[in-house]
Motif scaffolding. Structure first.
Motif, mmCIF file in Angstrom:
data_model
loop_
_atom_site.group_PDB
_atom_site.id
_atom_site.type_symbol
_atom_site.label_atom_id
_atom_site.label_comp_id
_atom_site.label_asym_id
_atom_site.label_seq_id
_atom_site.Cartn_x
_atom_site.Cartn_y
_atom_site.Cartn_z
ATOM 1 N N THR A 16 10.955 4.022 -5.898
ATOM 2 C CA THR A 16 10.038 5.081 -5.491
ATOM 3 C C THR A 16 10.793 6.362 -5.155
ATOM 4 N N ALA A 17 11.992 6.236 -4.582
ATOM 5 C CA ALA A 17 12.788 7.417 -4.257
ATOM 6 C C ALA A 17 13.254 8.129 -5.520
ATOM 7 N N GLN A 18 13.634 7.372 -6.544
ATOM 8 C CA GLN A 18 14.085 7.980 -7.790
ATOM 9 C C GLN A 18 12.947 8.649 -8.551
ATOM 10 N N LEU A 19 11.733 8.135 -8.400
ATOM 11 C CA LEU A 19 10.584 8.744 -9.062
ATOM 12 C C LEU A 19 10.098 9.995 -8.338
ATOM 13 N N ASN A 20 10.532 10.174 -7.096
ATOM 14 C CA ASN A 20 9.983 11.235 -6.263
ATOM 15 C C ASN A 20 10.443 12.628 -6.683
ATOM 16 N N HIS A 21 11.527 12.739 -7.445
ATOM 17 C CA HIS A 21 12.060 14.036 -7.848
ATOM 18 C C HIS A 21 11.853 14.207 -9.354
ATOM 19 N N ALA A 22 11.014 15.169 -9.711
ATOM 20 C CA ALA A 22 10.549 15.277 -11.095
ATOM 21 C C ALA A 22 11.649 15.629 -12.084
ATOM 22 N N PHE A 23 12.754 16.225 -11.632
ATOM 23 C CA PHE A 23 13.783 16.685 -12.567
ATOM 24 C C PHE A 23 15.141 16.035 -12.316
ATOM 25 N N GLN A 24 15.165 14.955 -11.558
ATOM 26 C CA GLN A 24 16.422 14.272 -11.288
ATOM 27 C C GLN A 24 16.511 12.990 -12.093
ATOM 28 N N HIS A 25 17.717 12.626 -12.461
ATOM 29 C CA HIS A 25 17.941 11.381 -13.178
ATOM 30 C C HIS A 25 17.717 10.212 -12.215
ATOM 31 N N PRO A 26 17.366 9.029 -12.739
ATOM 32 C CA PRO A 26 17.312 8.679 -14.167
ATOM 33 C C PRO A 26 15.937 8.844 -14.811
ATOM 34 N N LEU B 28 0.828 -1.206 0.000
ATOM 35 C CA LEU B 28 0.000 0.000 0.000
ATOM 36 C C LEU B 28 0.863 1.257 0.000
ATOM 37 N N LEU B 29 1.878 1.287 0.858
ATOM 38 C CA LEU B 29 2.745 2.461 0.928
ATOM 39 C C LEU B 29 3.545 2.642 -0.357
ATOM 40 N N THR B 30 4.047 1.542 -0.914
ATOM 41 C CA THR B 30 4.800 1.628 -2.163
ATOM 42 C C THR B 30 3.921 2.110 -3.311
ATOM 43 N N GLY B 31 2.715 1.543 -3.396
ATOM 44 C CA GLY B 31 1.799 1.982 -4.444
ATOM 45 C C GLY B 31 1.414 3.443 -4.309
ATOM 46 N N PHE B 32 1.211 3.886 -3.071
ATOM 47 C CA PHE B 32 0.880 5.298 -2.830
ATOM 48 C C PHE B 32 2.022 6.198 -3.268
ATOM 49 N N GLN B 33 3.244 5.803 -2.939
ATOM 50 C CA GLN B 33 4.407 6.603 -3.314
ATOM 51 C C GLN B 33 4.583 6.652 -4.833
ATOM 52 N N VAL B 34 4.511 5.491 -5.470
ATOM 53 C CA VAL B 34 4.731 5.426 -6.915
ATOM 54 C C VAL B 34 3.647 6.191 -7.664
ATOM 55 N N ALA B 35 2.385 6.018 -7.247
ATOM 56 C CA ALA B 35 1.293 6.710 -7.942
ATOM 57 C C ALA B 35 1.425 8.221 -7.803
ATOM 58 N N GLY B 36 1.723 8.689 -6.592
ATOM 59 C CA GLY B 36 1.867 10.125 -6.387
ATOM 60 C C GLY B 36 3.053 10.699 -7.140
ATOM 61 N N ALA B 37 4.196 9.994 -7.077
ATOM 62 C CA ALA B 37 5.396 10.487 -7.755
ATOM 63 C C ALA B 37 5.223 10.455 -9.273
ATOM 64 N N TRP B 38 4.599 9.405 -9.791
ATOM 65 C CA TRP B 38 4.417 9.308 -11.239
ATOM 66 C C TRP B 38 3.466 10.383 -11.746
ATOM 67 N N SER B 39 2.429 10.681 -10.963
ATOM 68 C CA SER B 39 1.509 11.742 -11.349
ATOM 69 C C SER B 39 2.222 13.093 -11.393
#
Length: 252
Positions: free
Chosen positions: A222-232, A52-63
């Motif tokens: 999830t940590a890498q997806l959390n920053h919209a302008f950071q690689h990769p 649940l926590l991983t899905g919440f993080q990934v969905a929010g970061a991807w959006s």
């Protein structure tokens, strides 16, 4: 770009191996030591909490990532509209405004995007955009050029709006409390089998290491997806490269 993910996976493997080695049992416990229903409930709660926590993080970061990428193309289109509208200005004003637009776009692509990866915008790019606005405002107010000046002003306002949104998205991210909860849930999930008496055999330790690697990779992703302008996975400068190509087409 894969070094951080690899190190995270190796860290998860080491964490799982240490837990299995030092918390695991040398001999298998008697079956009376286990309550199957209780263990199934606890394990299910831990697993579902982590998912649940991983899905919440990934969905929010991807959006947030998708929104940031869309905004860069909105800004690029507004730059193209401004460039096109500037074509209806007096010759001297047209040359000046278009040159300043090209300079701003180049600054965003070459100077600002590396700054965005470090969490802030470029003052140089802001100044370049302010010079564009000043040049449009100072353009000759002749009636024959008024409609072009008005169109350029409107398009430039859209550039400012989308740029301000992009500046806000640089500092965006999921709340810190969710990261703490995700790490705690992942740690408990890996520790669950050894705490219950997993035997410290090579076969069991290898299986537990796979669990640790999978959980560590999920947290790292999830940590890498959390920053919209950071690689990769962050937004690239593709939209502004497209804007520059449109400038060349309009010049032609």
């Amino acid at each position: 770009m894969y070094v951080v993910s690899l190190l995270s996976v190796l860290g998860g493997v080491a964490f799982a191996a240490l837990l299995g080695r030092f918390l695991g049992q040398e001999q298998r416990l008697a079956s009376v030591e286990f309550n199957g229903q209780a263990l199934s409930l606890i394990g299910g709660v831990l697993l579902s909490s982590f998912i649940l926590l991983t899905g919440f993080q990934v969905a929010g970061a991807w959006s947030a990532l998708s929104t940031a990428r869309s905004r860069t193309y909105d800004e690029a289109r507004a730059l193209g509209d401004t460039y096109w509208a500037a074509g209806g200005l007096a010759d001297a004003d047209r040359v000046k405004v278009r040159a300043l637009l090209r300079q701003y776009t180049a600054d965003v692509r070459t100077v600002e995007f590396p700054d965005l990866a470090h969490g802030h915008t470029s003052p140089e790019a802001w100044r370049a955009l302010d010079r564009v606005r000043a040049a449009v405002g100072a353009a000759a107010p002749a009636p024959s050029h008024q409609s072009a000046k008005s169109a350029a002003t409107t398009a430039l306002a859209t550039v400012y709006e989308t740029r301000t949104d992009r500046a806000a998205e640089v500092k965006g991210g999921m709340p810190r409390i969710t990261w703490i909860a995700l790490l705690v849930a992942g740690g408990f999930l890996v520790a669950f089998p050894p705490v219950l008496g997993l035997t410290a055999t090579a076969r069991h330790l290898v299986a537990l290491c796979f669990v640790g690697a999978a959980i560590a990779f999920a947290i790292c992703l999830t940590a890498q997806l959390n920053h919209a302008f950071q690689h990769p996975f962050g937004v690239r400068d593709t939209a502004f490269t497209f804007a520059e190509s449109r400038f060349h087409q309009m010049d032609g």
